[in-house]
Write an enzyme that holds these catalytic residues in place. Structure first.
Site, PDB file in Angstrom:
ATOM      1  N   ASP A   9       0.867  -1.164   0.000  1.00 41.13           N
ATOM      2  CA  ASP A   9       0.000   0.000   0.000  1.00 41.13           C
ATOM      3  C   ASP A   9       0.915   1.229   0.000  1.00 41.13           C
ATOM      4  O   ASP A   9       2.112   1.114   0.307  1.00 41.13           O
ATOM      5  CB  ASP A   9      -0.897  -0.029   1.231  1.00 41.13           C
ATOM      6  CG  ASP A   9      -1.798   1.184   1.338  1.00 41.13           C
ATOM      7  OD1 ASP A   9      -2.317   1.642   0.302  1.00 41.13           O
ATOM      8  OD2 ASP A   9      -1.967   1.682   2.460  1.00 41.13           O
ATOM      9  N   ASP A  11      -0.064   5.081   1.043  1.00 42.82           N
ATOM     10  CA  ASP A  11      -0.265   5.998   2.176  1.00 42.82           C
ATOM     11  C   ASP A  11      -0.346   5.208   3.481  1.00 42.82           C
ATOM     12  O   ASP A  11      -1.167   4.310   3.627  1.00 42.82           O
ATOM     13  CB  ASP A  11      -1.544   6.804   1.967  1.00 42.82           C
ATOM     14  CG  ASP A  11      -1.441   7.715   0.756  1.00 42.82           C
ATOM     15  OD1 ASP A  11      -0.688   8.693   0.817  1.00 42.82           O
ATOM     16  OD2 ASP A  11      -2.095   7.421  -0.266  1.00 42.82           O
TER      17      ASP A  11
END
Length: 219
Positions: A9, A11
């Site tokens: 991922d 953020d």
């Protein structure tokens, strides 16, 4: 067992961005007469793509978003991210240590923002063209589509991939794609790590890491 690839991922895993992003969204929503706190944003919007976030906002607001909402929000975000925006502690060293292990990003954020942030951090070379964004997709996280796309782009069976996710929404997406999942609790927005760990474990992640030193992958 060593994973065939690692899918990150962005953020809250690579970029320590969630505090700024959610404070900005809280300000933007409050400005359109939808009083919203930073904590509300973390709970209700974190991990979703723009389309799902806007759908949820409109449902709560009870009317369409103002025509200038996106532009006003973008201007706030630019100001918020102008200073002090950095990678999650330990992320650059972890990437450096991966050697030839294939890797990709699977994110809900806009691809231009991801690319600019990777350039700013000096990390773009780690991913090359393997940056995948669900922005603009009909089905973002928690659906598995973005993780399946990242695995397909790498040419690797998703069942042999390891995903690193900080949000329950994202963890659900990676699990639905059939991946082993590390729930990551090392970014700045996670103040109560024990509570966040419990939330991630309830979703079904296979491991929890409080920092990158706790993720051991043979290069």
């Amino acid at each position: 067992m060593k994973p065939a690839a690692i899918i990150f991922d962005f953020d809250g895993v690579i970029a320590d961005s969630e505090v700024r992003a959610n404070r900005t969204l809280a300000e933007s929503l409050t400005a359109i007469d939808l009083p919203t706190s930073y904590e509300d944003c973390l709970r209700d919007y974190c991990g979703h793509n723009r389309q799902e976030i806007e759908r949820r906002i409109v449902a709560r607001l009870g009317r369409p978003l103002p025509p200038d909402f996106r532009e006003q929000h973008r201007e706030r975000a630019v100001r918020m991210f102008a200073e002090g925006f950095a990678p999650v502690q330990g992320a650059p060293a972890f990437l450096d240590a991966l050697g030839a292990t294939p890797r990709a990003i699977a994110s809900s954020s806009h691809p231009d923002y991801i690319a600019a942030s990777l350039d700013r951090f000096g990390l773009a070379h780690h991913f090359g063209g393997h940056v995948y964004s669900a922005d603009g997709w009909a089905r973002g996280k928690p659906h598995p589509d973005i993780y399946l796309a990242a695995a397909k782009g790498l040419g690797i069976d998703p069942g042999t991939c390891l995903a690193i996710e900080d949000s329950p929404i994202g963890a659900r997406a990676a699990l639905a794609a059939g991946m082993a999942v590390v729930g990551f609790c090392g970014a700045g927005h996670i103040l109560d790590r024990a509570a966040h760990e419990a939330t991630l474990r309830a979703v079904g992640v296979h491991h929890v890491a409080h920092d990158f030193d706790e993720i051991v992958v043979a290069a």
